[in-house]
Design a protein around this motif. Sequence first.
Motif, PDB file in Angstrom:
ATOM      1  N   LEU A  57       2.416  20.932  55.285  1.00  0.00           N
ATOM      2  CA  LEU A  57       3.410  21.169  54.846  1.00  0.00           C
ATOM      3  C   LEU A  57       4.546  21.377  55.744  1.00  0.00           C
ATOM      4  O   LEU A  57       5.675  21.021  55.826  1.00  0.00           O
ATOM      5  CB  LEU A  57       3.450  22.420  53.629  1.00  0.00           C
ATOM      6  N   CYS A  58       4.287  22.324  56.576  1.00  0.00           N
ATOM      7  CA  CYS A  58       4.956  22.634  57.787  1.00  0.00           C
ATOM      8  C   CYS A  58       5.405  21.550  58.587  1.00  0.00           C
ATOM      9  O   CYS A  58       6.558  21.465  59.102  1.00  0.00           O
ATOM     10  CB  CYS A  58       4.259  23.801  58.687  1.00  0.00           C
ATOM     11  N   TYR A  59       4.479  20.860  58.989  1.00  0.00           N
ATOM     12  CA  TYR A  59       4.667  19.483  59.697  1.00  0.00           C
ATOM     13  C   TYR A  59       5.451  18.603  58.969  1.00  0.00           C
ATOM     14  O   TYR A  59       6.296  18.060  59.621  1.00  0.00           O
ATOM     15  CB  TYR A  59       3.506  18.905  60.054  1.00  0.00           C
ATOM     16  N   TYR A  60       5.303  18.548  57.754  1.00  0.00           N
ATOM     17  CA  TYR A  60       6.309  17.658  57.074  1.00  0.00           C
ATOM     18  C   TYR A  60       7.795  18.129  57.218  1.00  0.00           C
ATOM     19  O   TYR A  60       8.664  17.415  57.284  1.00  0.00           O
ATOM     20  CB  TYR A  60       5.937  17.734  55.352  1.00  0.00           C
ATOM     21  N   ALA A  61       7.762  19.461  56.800  1.00  0.00           N
ATOM     22  CA  ALA A  61       9.108  20.029  56.964  1.00  0.00           C
ATOM     23  C   ALA A  61       9.879  19.645  58.410  1.00  0.00           C
ATOM     24  O   ALA A  61      10.933  19.521  58.283  1.00  0.00           O
ATOM     25  CB  ALA A  61       9.328  21.432  56.730  1.00  0.00           C
ATOM     26  N   GLY A  62       8.965  19.999  59.310  1.00  0.00           N
ATOM     27  CA  GLY A  62       9.590  19.670  60.813  1.00  0.00           C
ATOM     28  C   GLY A  62      10.116  18.470  60.960  1.00  0.00           C
ATOM     29  O   GLY A  62      11.009  18.289  61.555  1.00  0.00           O
ATOM     30  N   ALA A  63       9.177  17.456  60.649  1.00  0.00           N
ATOM     31  CA  ALA A  63       9.079  15.984  60.731  1.00  0.00           C
ATOM     32  C   ALA A  63      10.571  15.573  60.114  1.00  0.00           C
ATOM     33  O   ALA A  63      11.304  14.806  60.591  1.00  0.00           O
ATOM     34  CB  ALA A  63       8.140  15.170  60.453  1.00  0.00           C
ATOM     35  N   CYS A  64      10.618  16.046  58.910  1.00  0.00           N
ATOM     36  CA  CYS A  64      11.859  15.575  58.051  1.00  0.00           C
ATOM     37  C   CYS A  64      13.427  16.246  58.861  1.00  0.00           C
ATOM     38  O   CYS A  64      14.153  15.644  58.564  1.00  0.00           O
ATOM     39  CB  CYS A  64      11.740  16.148  56.649  1.00  0.00           C
ATOM     40  N   ILE A  65      13.126  17.516  59.295  1.00  0.00           N
ATOM     41  CA  ILE A  65      14.362  18.098  59.697  1.00  0.00           C
ATOM     42  C   ILE A  65      14.589  17.400  61.182  1.00  0.00           C
ATOM     43  O   ILE A  65      16.080  16.991  61.243  1.00  0.00           O
ATOM     44  CB  ILE A  65      14.093  19.444  60.124  1.00  0.00           C
ATOM     45  N   ILE A  66      13.735  16.948  61.966  1.00  0.00           N
ATOM     46  CA  ILE A  66      13.989  16.089  63.037  1.00  0.00           C
ATOM     47  C   ILE A  66      14.548  14.668  62.578  1.00  0.00           C
ATOM     48  O   ILE A  66      15.484  14.114  63.320  1.00  0.00           O
ATOM     49  CB  ILE A  66      12.644  15.952  63.980  1.00  0.00           C
ATOM     50  N   LEU A  67      14.048  14.298  61.459  1.00  0.00           N
ATOM     51  CA  LEU A  67      14.317  12.994  61.147  1.00  0.00           C
ATOM     52  C   LEU A  67      15.947  12.927  60.907  1.00  0.00           C
ATOM     53  O   LEU A  67      16.604  12.018  61.149  1.00  0.00           O
ATOM     54  CB  LEU A  67      13.497  12.302  60.027  1.00  0.00           C
ATOM     55  N   ILE A  68      16.431  13.940  59.942  1.00  0.00           N
ATOM     56  CA  ILE A  68      17.790  14.166  59.620  1.00  0.00           C
ATOM     57  C   ILE A  68      18.606  14.126  60.868  1.00  0.00           C
ATOM     58  O   ILE A  68      19.662  13.140  60.888  1.00  0.00           O
ATOM     59  CB  ILE A  68      18.034  15.194  58.616  1.00  0.00           C
ATOM     60  N   VAL A  69      18.058  14.815  61.868  1.00  0.00           N
ATOM     61  CA  VAL A  69      19.043  15.052  63.145  1.00  0.00           C
ATOM     62  C   VAL A  69      19.003  13.859  63.854  1.00  0.00           C
ATOM     63  O   VAL A  69      20.166  13.259  64.303  1.00  0.00           O
ATOM     64  CB  VAL A  69      18.322  16.090  63.929  1.00  0.00           C
ATOM     65  N   VAL A  70      18.183  12.828  63.719  1.00  0.00           N
ATOM     66  CA  VAL A  70      17.967  11.604  64.417  1.00  0.00           C
ATOM     67  C   VAL A  70      18.961  10.612  63.785  1.00  0.00           C
ATOM     68  O   VAL A  70      19.723  10.040  64.502  1.00  0.00           O
ATOM     69  CB  VAL A  70      16.585  10.916  64.389  1.00  0.00           C
ATOM     70  N   VAL A  72      21.448  11.522  61.886  1.00  0.00           N
ATOM     71  CA  VAL A  72      23.039  11.674  62.416  1.00  0.00           C
ATOM     72  C   VAL A  72      23.249  11.721  63.731  1.00  0.00           C
ATOM     73  O   VAL A  72      24.531  11.119  63.792  1.00  0.00           O
ATOM     74  CB  VAL A  72      23.139  13.487  61.976  1.00  0.00           C
ATOM     75  N   THR A  73      22.592  11.990  64.582  1.00  0.00           N
ATOM     76  CA  THR A  73      22.959  11.867  66.068  1.00  0.00           C
ATOM     77  C   THR A  73      22.675  10.354  66.420  1.00  0.00           C
ATOM     78  O   THR A  73      23.651   9.915  67.503  1.00  0.00           O
ATOM     79  CB  THR A  73      22.249  12.758  66.975  1.00  0.00           C
ATOM     80  N   LEU A  74      21.583   9.760  66.220  1.00  0.00           N
ATOM     81  CA  LEU A  74      21.431   8.340  67.058  1.00  0.00           C
ATOM     82  C   LEU A  74      21.302   7.107  65.820  1.00  0.00           C
ATOM     83  O   LEU A  74      21.494   6.263  66.284  1.00  0.00           O
ATOM     84  CB  LEU A  74      19.939   8.401  67.385  1.00  0.00           C
ATOM     85  N   GLU A 138       9.433  13.757  71.075  1.00  0.00           N
ATOM     86  CA  GLU A 138      10.017  12.446  71.750  1.00  0.00           C
ATOM     87  C   GLU A 138      11.332  12.173  71.306  1.00  0.00           C
ATOM     88  O   GLU A 138      12.326  11.710  71.880  1.00  0.00           O
ATOM     89  CB  GLU A 138       9.061  11.348  71.675  1.00  0.00           C
ATOM     90  N   SER A 139      11.598  12.097  69.717  1.00  0.00           N
ATOM     91  CA  SER A 139      12.847  11.939  69.241  1.00  0.00           C
ATOM     92  C   SER A 139      13.743  13.042  69.750  1.00  0.00           C
ATOM     93  O   SER A 139      15.125  12.560  69.956  1.00  0.00           O
ATOM     94  CB  SER A 139      12.622  11.885  67.693  1.00  0.00           C
ATOM     95  N   ILE A 140      13.353  14.394  69.767  1.00  0.00           N
ATOM     96  CA  ILE A 140      14.166  15.682  70.408  1.00  0.00           C
ATOM     97  C   ILE A 140      14.682  15.125  71.977  1.00  0.00           C
ATOM     98  O   ILE A 140      15.736  15.283  72.006  1.00  0.00           O
ATOM     99  CB  ILE A 140      13.534  16.817  70.260  1.00  0.00           C
ATOM    100  N   ALA A 141      13.730  14.624  72.636  1.00  0.00           N
ATOM    101  CA  ALA A 141      14.065  14.096  73.870  1.00  0.00           C
ATOM    102  C   ALA A 141      14.858  13.130  74.162  1.00  0.00           C
ATOM    103  O   ALA A 141      16.008  13.070  75.031  1.00  0.00           O
ATOM    104  CB  ALA A 141      12.686  13.714  74.709  1.00  0.00           C
ATOM    105  N   LYS A 142      14.993  12.236  73.150  1.00  0.00           N
ATOM    106  CA  LYS A 142      16.117  11.063  73.054  1.00  0.00           C
ATOM    107  C   LYS A 142      17.561  11.320  72.802  1.00  0.00           C
ATOM    108  O   LYS A 142      18.265  10.977  73.594  1.00  0.00           O
ATOM    109  CB  LYS A 142      15.496  10.036  71.764  1.00  0.00           C
ATOM    110  N   ILE A 143      17.551  12.383  71.839  1.00  0.00           N
ATOM    111  CA  ILE A 143      18.701  12.988  71.415  1.00  0.00           C
ATOM    112  C   ILE A 143      19.312  13.880  72.393  1.00  0.00           C
ATOM    113  O   ILE A 143      20.540  13.581  73.001  1.00  0.00           O
ATOM    114  CB  ILE A 143      18.656  13.910  70.197  1.00  0.00           C
ATOM    115  N   ILE A 144      18.579  14.608  73.287  1.00  0.00           N
ATOM    116  CA  ILE A 144      18.932  15.426  74.547  1.00  0.00           C
ATOM    117  C   ILE A 144      19.480  14.480  75.497  1.00  0.00           C
ATOM    118  O   ILE A 144      20.579  14.664  76.179  1.00  0.00           O
ATOM    119  CB  ILE A 144      18.018  16.465  75.027  1.00  0.00           C
ATOM    120  N   LYS A 147      22.844  12.399  74.156  1.00  0.00           N
ATOM    121  CA  LYS A 147      23.996  13.201  74.005  1.00  0.00           C
ATOM    122  C   LYS A 147      24.322  14.473  74.796  1.00  0.00           C
ATOM    123  O   LYS A 147      25.498  14.840  74.961  1.00  0.00           O
ATOM    124  CB  LYS A 147      23.759  13.939  72.795  1.00  0.00           C
ATOM    125  N   LEU A 148      23.494  14.924  75.747  1.00  0.00           N
ATOM    126  CA  LEU A 148      23.590  15.976  76.717  1.00  0.00           C
ATOM    127  C   LEU A 148      23.593  15.459  78.253  1.00  0.00           C
ATOM    128  O   LEU A 148      24.350  15.613  78.907  1.00  0.00           O
ATOM    129  CB  LEU A 148      22.616  17.003  76.165  1.00  0.00           C
TER     130      LEU A 148
END
Length: 290
Positions: A57-70, A72-74, A138-144, A147-148
């Motif tokens: 459940l925690c992994y699902y939540a984390g993956a979905c949050i990162i997916l939404i950020v991806v 929006v940003t990418l 890896e998705s977080i690294a792509k965003i950074i 964008k940064l």
Amino acid sequence: MKESLKIKIMDYVFLIVGCAIGAFATTAVLIPNGLTSGGLTGIVRIIQSFIDVDFSLCYYAGACIILIVVVVTLGFKEAQKVLIVTLMYPAIVMVFERFNFSLLEEKDLILAAIFCGVFSGACSGIVFWRGYAFCGTESIAKIIKQKLIPQADISKILLVIDGMIIIASAFIYGKNIALYALVTQFIISKMVDYIIYGMETKIVQLNIITNRGEELSEYVMYELNRGVSSRTVIGEYTGQERRELVILCSPRESILIKRFLAQTDRTAFVTVLHVDTVWGEGKGFSSIEK
């Protein structure tokens, strides 16, 4: 159309197998032995130390949050690469959690770290091999990167992120567990290479600048049964034109070429490059269709 459908079905079959192996690594090895790792798995393990919640459940939540950020940003195109695994992997982990199974008969952190790395690496390798990816660090690294700090290498950004996660885990689970996590991460990287590139004969690339190009070409083609490519290069200091031969061969054959040059052209200049794998026709090469 049929061929495309067949490939898609094979993709899903391999993804299910890969995710099942990864789920087994997490639920039957990592969690029962109190271990952690880098990536989103490591983040979830840190959260679990504060909140009593199922890993899936925690992994699902984390993956979905990162997916939404991806998204929006990418953009959605980038999110498509990770969408299937984002939905599939936690669901399979959820199933494996119900079995409450442990691979090892008793707690053994060394064996657990090794086998967790092997199984997790096999999971990631299969997923990457089929052209998909996890929605994690890896998705977080792509965003950074995009964008940064676009000038930074994505692998270095990912290394820093995973390193920070493992260091953070040291404060929660202890230094030894963090060091075991490093072992696991190292084995994962090696397993990914093994799954993607296999264990075929190692290949080296020789770039040879020589005055005896024709003789060397004949030796390589007819004695070693290898192909040769050539081009003309100019030495900027001397202004002289010479031939550069490019040869892909085994390490043993590279030594034979070196000996041949020692006898025929001691002024030759040779650059040796190590190659992970070669796709195409040739002795010791992998088929490009696989």
